[in-house]
Design a protein around this motif. Structure first.
Motif, PDB file in Angstrom:
ATOM      1  N   ASP A   1     -11.296  -4.134  -5.158  1.00  0.00           N
ATOM      2  CA  ASP A   1     -11.300  -4.959  -3.959  1.00  0.00           C
ATOM      3  C   ASP A   1     -10.177  -4.449  -3.038  1.00  0.00           C
ATOM      4  N   TYR A   2     -10.556  -4.030  -1.826  1.00  0.00           N
ATOM      5  CA  TYR A   2      -9.581  -3.417  -0.912  1.00  0.00           C
ATOM      6  C   TYR A   2      -8.406  -4.354  -0.638  1.00  0.00           C
ATOM      7  N   ASP A   3      -8.683  -5.618  -0.308  1.00  0.00           N
ATOM      8  CA  ASP A   3      -7.594  -6.537   0.062  1.00  0.00           C
ATOM      9  C   ASP A   3      -6.679  -6.816  -1.125  1.00  0.00           C
TER      10      ASP A   3
ATOM     11  N   ARG B   1      -4.512  -3.796  -1.515  1.00  0.00           N
ATOM     12  CA  ARG B   1      -3.554  -3.744  -0.390  1.00  0.00           C
ATOM     13  C   ARG B   1      -2.398  -4.714  -0.606  1.00  0.00           C
ATOM     14  N   ALA B   2      -2.647  -5.778  -1.363  1.00  0.00           N
ATOM     15  CA  ALA B   2      -1.617  -6.800  -1.583  1.00  0.00           C
ATOM     16  C   ALA B   2      -0.592  -6.373  -2.651  1.00  0.00           C
TER      17      ALA B   2
ATOM     18  N   ASP C   1      -2.368   0.612   3.643  1.00  0.00           N
ATOM     19  CA  ASP C   1      -3.781   0.785   4.045  1.00  0.00           C
ATOM     20  C   ASP C   1      -4.368   2.066   3.455  1.00  0.00           C
TER      21      ASP C   1
END
Ligand code: SF4
Length: 347
Positions: free
Chosen positions: A104-106, A109-110, A116
């Motif tokens: 999951d990209y988000d 990223r977290a 990014d």
């Protein structure tokens, strides 16, 4: 502009370098390689990559690795905050995702140290998620392809370029497309010197090539000047070895070992001796020898180092310091690259 992906992918499949994180692009491998490659060339990073994976083959192993061992595995790569963030993220991944990076990209990223670009690289290459992974190579290729003189260091410009990158991304091969752009930037549309346009699969589409402006692009805003900082070192040697001081756990070179030093101050030998005595060091009777001057450049600060070498009697180490033999310095303690000029004296 017509879609670049067919010509780009065809070139990539025929010309890409065989690299271990491409042969086995598991999320951990891609993540580790992207973090290592942030400030390091591929050829220089590869031995570190192999050694790191041999010692820490998966995320749970990384999560529980001792700090000294972790720093030792990174010694020579510099920018140690990268490896500390790797471990912080690994611990979160173990607590929250069962030791596997989330698809999951988000969520990627977290995690600490994942921006990014790295989130995009792991998501697209390892999980096939259609997201961008835009690094300096990709910005250079697109700035030339569109003959766009906007400064790629500006966030708004990067955002606009990223939108263009996505216009060309094939939904069924996002990872290969992202890697192909990076590879084209690394091998053909190169940063230093003239791009190898005669070998470029996009030459027939490239606006900068047609205009003869490729060498002027990409444009970047002038970097902020670095802060110059004087630093005074006290390199102390006793029968037990050299005196090392551990840096604070936050900030520049956090948690790493160094000779005793004072940042922001160019001190005369007499003042150094007085400060050592105030720390409880028996400075003995030997005369201090001047260390050669040296410079080290961090991204925003430039250290200008001077100092003394002093032979002192056997004694306990003051608080926050240890005596380290030459053998221990080789095997256990990580001396940052900032002190490279003094390594020959110490090891
Ligand atoms: S034609 Fe030349 S300048 Fe244009 S993208 Fe290819 S290598 Fe870069």
């Amino acid at each position: 502009m017509e879609n670049i992906s067919p010509a780009l992918l065809d070139w990539f499949y025929k010309n890409h370098r065989i690299l271990p994180f491409r042969t086995d692009p598991s999320p951990y491998h891609v993540w580790l390689s992207e973090i290592m490659l942030q400030q390091t060339r591929v050829s220089a990073a590869l031995p570190y990559y192999e050694r790191f994976l041999a010692a820490l083959p998966d995320i749970p192993a990384l999560a529980v690795c001792e700090e000294e061992k972790l720093h030792k595995l990174w010694e020579g790569l510099g920018y140690y905050s990268r490896v500390r963030n790797l471990q912080k993220a690994a611990r979160i991944v173990c607590e929250q995702y069962g030791g596997q990076l989330p698809a999951d990209y988000d969520a990627l990223r977290a995690l600490p140290g994942i921006g990014d670009y790295t989130a995009g690289a792991v998501a697209s290459i390892s999980f096939g998620i259609p997201v961008p992974a835009v690094d300096g190579n990709v910005l250079r290729v697109f700035s030339r392809l569109y003959n766009d003189p906007a400064a790629v260091t500006e966030p708004a410009v990067k955002k606009a370029f990223t939108a263009r990158v996505m216009e060309h991304q094939p939904p069924d091969a996002p990872g290969d497309y992202n890697q192909a752009l990076m590879e084209l930037g690394a091998l053909v549309c190169v940063p230093n010197g003239a791009p190898l346009c005669e070998k470029c699969p996009l030459a027939h589409l490239c606006a900068a090539r047609a205009a003869g402006t490729a060498l002027e692009l990409p444009r970047k805003a002038a970097p902020k000047p670095r802060r110059l900082q004087p630093v005074t070192l006290a390199l102390l040697e006793s029968p037990a070895g050299f005196l090392l001081q551990q840096r604070p756990q936050k900030g520049l070179l956090a948690g790493l070992w160094q000779p005793v030093l004072w940042e922001g101050e160019a001190l005369a030998a007499g003042e150094v001796l007085a400060r050592l005595q105030a720390m409880g060091v028996d400075t003995g009777t030997a005369a201090p020898e001047a260390l050669p001057a040296a410079k080290h450049i961090f991204s925003h600060i430039e250290w200008h180092m001077n100092g003394i070498l002093l032979h002192v009697p056997a004694q306990d180490a003051p608080a926050g310091c240890v005596w380290a033999s030459r053998e221990a310095l080789q095997a256990e303690y990580t001396l940052p690259g900032a002190f490279k000029a003094y390594r020959k004296l110490i090891i």
